[in-house]
Design a protein around this motif. Structure first.
Motif, PDB file in Angstrom:
ATOM      1  N   GLU A   1      -6.502  -5.386  -4.457  1.00  0.00           N
ATOM      2  CA  GLU A   1      -7.948  -5.272  -4.291  1.00  0.00           C
ATOM      3  C   GLU A   1      -8.291  -4.284  -3.178  1.00  0.00           C
ATOM      4  O   GLU A   1      -9.161  -3.415  -3.336  1.00  0.00           O
ATOM      5  CB  GLU A   1      -8.542  -6.646  -3.981  1.00  0.00           C
ATOM      6  N   ALA A   2      -7.598  -4.410  -2.049  1.00  0.00           N
ATOM      7  CA  ALA A   2      -7.873  -3.527  -0.908  1.00  0.00           C
ATOM      8  C   ALA A   2      -7.516  -2.088  -1.230  1.00  0.00           C
ATOM      9  O   ALA A   2      -8.247  -1.152  -0.862  1.00  0.00           O
ATOM     10  CB  ALA A   2      -7.094  -4.012   0.316  1.00  0.00           C
TER      11      ALA A   2
ATOM     12  N   GLY B   1       0.780 -11.866  -0.827  1.00  0.00           N
ATOM     13  CA  GLY B   1      -0.528 -11.236  -0.673  1.00  0.00           C
ATOM     14  C   GLY B   1      -0.777 -10.092  -1.632  1.00  0.00           C
ATOM     15  O   GLY B   1      -1.649  -9.246  -1.375  1.00  0.00           O
TER      16      GLY B   1
ATOM     17  N   TRP C   1      -1.316 -13.749 -11.929  1.00  0.00           N
ATOM     18  CA  TRP C   1      -2.695 -13.446 -11.601  1.00  0.00           C
ATOM     19  C   TRP C   1      -3.502 -13.158 -12.877  1.00  0.00           C
ATOM     20  O   TRP C   1      -3.095 -12.336 -13.693  1.00  0.00           O
ATOM     21  CB  TRP C   1      -2.781 -12.214 -10.678  1.00  0.00           C
TER      22      TRP C   1
ATOM     23  N   LEU D   1      -2.245  -9.764  -4.628  1.00  0.00           N
ATOM     24  CA  LEU D   1      -3.573  -9.603  -5.217  1.00  0.00           C
ATOM     25  C   LEU D   1      -4.562  -9.031  -4.198  1.00  0.00           C
ATOM     26  O   LEU D   1      -5.337  -8.118  -4.513  1.00  0.00           O
ATOM     27  CB  LEU D   1      -4.081 -10.942  -5.747  1.00  0.00           C
ATOM     28  N   GLN D   2      -4.499  -9.524  -2.985  1.00  0.00           N
ATOM     29  CA  GLN D   2      -5.364  -8.984  -1.934  1.00  0.00           C
ATOM     30  C   GLN D   2      -5.034  -7.524  -1.647  1.00  0.00           C
ATOM     31  O   GLN D   2      -5.933  -6.701  -1.396  1.00  0.00           O
ATOM     32  CB  GLN D   2      -5.225  -9.817  -0.656  1.00  0.00           C
ATOM     33  N   ASP D   3      -3.744  -7.195  -1.690  1.00  0.00           N
ATOM     34  CA  ASP D   3      -3.331  -5.807  -1.454  1.00  0.00           C
ATOM     35  C   ASP D   3      -3.837  -4.888  -2.565  1.00  0.00           C
ATOM     36  O   ASP D   3      -4.270  -3.756  -2.300  1.00  0.00           O
ATOM     37  CB  ASP D   3      -1.805  -5.711  -1.360  1.00  0.00           C
TER      38      ASP D   3
ATOM     39  N   GLN E   1     -10.252  -0.733  -3.643  1.00  0.00           N
ATOM     40  CA  GLN E   1     -11.546  -0.609  -2.980  1.00  0.00           C
ATOM     41  C   GLN E   1     -11.567   0.557  -2.010  1.00  0.00           C
ATOM     42  O   GLN E   1     -12.554   1.295  -1.923  1.00  0.00           O
ATOM     43  CB  GLN E   1     -11.886  -1.910  -2.258  1.00  0.00           C
TER      44      GLN E   1
ATOM     45  N   GLU F   1       0.829  -1.209   0.000  1.00  0.00           N
ATOM     46  CA  GLU F   1       0.000   0.000   0.000  1.00  0.00           C
ATOM     47  C   GLU F   1       0.862   1.256   0.000  1.00  0.00           C
ATOM     48  O   GLU F   1       0.592   2.216  -0.732  1.00  0.00           O
ATOM     49  CB  GLU F   1      -0.930  -0.024   1.221  1.00  0.00           C
TER      50      GLU F   1
END
Length: 422
Positions: free
Chosen positions: A276-277, A270, A338, A272-274, A280, A236
Motif C-alpha cells: 500500500e505504501a 507487513g 490477502w 500488505l502495508q508495504d 501510494q 520497498e
C-alpha cells in the motif's frame, strides 16, 4: 576500459566548461547489467575508434546513484573487474536537458529505442540506437538504428567491437560483455527461451580471444547468485530493484521483477502495508510482482502476484493475464493470504516480463487510454529469440560458428544483404 571509465567525470566537466560536445551513451531506466555494460562498452569503443574526436564519450547509468546498490549483479561484476562505482556517471549527476538546450548533446541509446515521455525533448539529440527489442517506432536519418532479435544487447555491442581495430577489445571489456551475455541468456540455455545463435557465437569469440576468461558455469553462477541476493533489502527496495511502469488515462501500474520465491514473498512481515505504501508514494493504482527462480538446469520457474486495493482494476489485470493467448501464460491460481493480492503459478515459464508487459499494457488501454492512432496499444510481435509461439529455437540452438557472425556483421557494415554473393 578502467582508465577510460575513471576519466569520465573529469572529461565531462572539462567539456562542459569548454562548451564542447558531449556524446552520451545511455541504457534504459531499469539499468540492469545489460544496459550498464552495453553503455560502458560502446562508449569506450566510440572513444577509441572515432577519428579525431572533439566530443567526450560518456556512458551514463540511467538511474539515480542512490539506486545503484539495488543492482546487485552489476555492482558485483564491476567491482570484480576493478571499476569503482565512484567513477561512474549517473542520471542525477548530469543535466541532459541543459546540455541539449546548449546544443552540446549527442545521445546514443542502448538496450532501448524509445525515450519516456519525461525525456521527449531529448529525442532530437538521438544519433544512434542499438537494441534487441522489437521496433516500436521508426527513426529516420541521420539516426543510425540497429535493432536485432538477440538475447542480449551486449551481443550487438560485442559484434560492433569485433568489427573494429583488433587492439580495442581489452580483457576487462571482454569480461564484462562475456558475463553480461551469459547472465542475460541464462548461461546459453535453450530451455530458458532467450538465447540465439549470435549470442552463443559472441561468447565463443570472446573466449577465443581471451582464453583466460573464467568458465561459463562459474561466471553465470556468481552473477546469478549476486542478482538474486536480496539479503537485507526491504520490501520497498525489492520492488524498486527491477521496476517498470505502465500507465493509461485511468491508472498507473508498476511491474516489479522479484528475486524471491512467491510464497516466501507473500509471507514477508507487513507485506500488505508495504504494498500500500509503495503504491501510494508513487501514485500507482496497482502492482504486479513477477517472481522468478531457477533449478539446477537453469530452467526458470515464474509466478505472479497482482495487487490492487481497487477490485475492478485487480479483476481487469487478472482476467487479462488469465485469458492471454499471445502468449498463453498457463496460469494456475495459488492461495494468497490477502484478499487484495491474487497469486498465480505461471505454467509458461519462458514467457518473460517482456512478454507479459504487452498483455498488461493492452488491459490498461481498455480502461481508457488516450485516443488516437498514435496512442493505440498494440502488443509487439513475439521476438524470434523466444520459445513461445513455435519459435525456430524451440527445439535447440541451430549451429552457427563465430565466423558466420563476423561475416554477417561485415555485410551489414557495408550495406550488403546477408546471403548475397561475396
Amino acid at each position: 576500459m578502467e582508465r577510460f571509465v575513471m576519466g569520465n567525470r573529469a572529461a565531462l566537466q572539462d567539456h562542459i566548461q569548454q562548451h564542447q560536445e558531449i556524446h552520451v551513451v545511455m541504457g534504459n531506466e531499469a539499468c540492469d547489467l545489460d544496459s550498464t555494460v552495453s553503455a560502458l562498452a560502446l562508449a569506450y569503443f566510440l572513444a577509441q575508434t572515432t577519428p579525431a574526436p572533439k566530443a567526450a564519450f560518456v556512458p551514463v547509468l540511467n538511474i539515480p546513484r542512490a539506486d545503484f546498490a539495488l543492482r546487485t549483479e552489476t555492482t558485483f561484476l564491476l567491482r570484480d573487474r576493478g571499476i569503482p562505482a565512484s567513477s561512474l556517471v549517473f542520471r542525477d549527476e548530469i543535466d541532459l536537458g541543459g546540455l541539449h538546450h546548449a546544443g552540446l548533446l549527442s545521445l546514443t541509446l542502448v538496450d532501448h529505442h524509445v525515450l519516456p515521455g519525461a525525456d521527449a525533448a531529448l529525442e532530437e539529440a538521438v544519433v544512434e540506437v542499438l537494441d534487441h527489442r522489437p521496433l516500436e517506432r521508426a527513426r529516420g536519418p541521420p539516426c543510425q538504428v540497429t535493432v536485432e532479435p538477440v538475447g542480449s544487447c551486449a551481443t550487438l555491442v560485442t559484434e560492433r567491437i569485433l568489427q573494429g581495430p583488433p587492439g580495442v577489445l581489452d580483457r576487462t571489456t571482454a569480461a564484462l560483455l562475456h558475463g553480461t551475455i551469459l547472465l542475460d541468456c541464462i548461461n546459453l540455455s535453450p530451455a530458458a527461451g532467450k538465447v540465439t545463435p549470435r549470442d552463443v557465437a559472441c561468447v565463443s569469440l570472446l573466449e577465443e580471444r581471451f582464453p583466460e576468461l573464467p568458465a561459463r558455469d562459474a561466471v553465470f553462477g556468481a552473477l546469478q547468485a549476486a542478482k538474486f541476493d536480496v539479503t537485507g533489502l526491504t520490501t520497498e527496495q525489492m520492488l524498486r530493484k527491477d521496476l517498470k511502469v505502465l500507465s493509461s488515462d485511468e491508472a498507473v501500474v508498476g511491474i516489479s521483477g522479484v528475486f524471491e520465491d512467491l510464497e516466501t514473498f507473500l509471507l514477508r512481515p507487513g507485506l500488505l502495508q508495504d504494498l500500500e505504501a509503495f503504491c501510494q508514494a508513487r501514485g500507482y493504482a496497482g502492482l504486479v510482482a513477477m517472481t522468478v527462480s531457477f533449478n539446477e538446469h537453469h530452467e526458470p520457474t515464474r509466478k505472479l502476484a497482482v495487487y490492487s486495493a481497487q477490485e475492478p482494476l485487480r479483476s481487469t489485470l487478472c482476467r487479462a493475464l488469465e485469458e492471454a493467448t499471445a502468449p498463453s501464460l498457463l496460469l494456475r491460481a495459488l492461495p494468497s493470504p490477502w484478499p487484495s493480492v491474487a497469486a498465480y503459478a505461471q505454467g509458461n515459464a519462458v514467457a518473460t516480463r517482456k512478454k507479459v508487459l504487452p498483455i498488461l499494457r493492452a488491459a490498461l488501454g481498455g480502461l481508457g487510454a488516450a485516443g488516437g492512432p498514435e496512442e493505440e496499444v498494440v502488443p509487439p510481435p513475439t521476438p524470434m529469440n523466444s520459445l513461445v509461439e513455435e519459435c525456430p529455437l524451440a527445439q535447440a540452438v541451430p549451429p552457427l560458428c563465430p565466423q558466420d557472425v563476423l561475416e554477417r556483421v561485415s555485410r551489414i557494415a557495408v550495406g550488403q544483404p546477408p546471403g548475397s554473393p561475396k
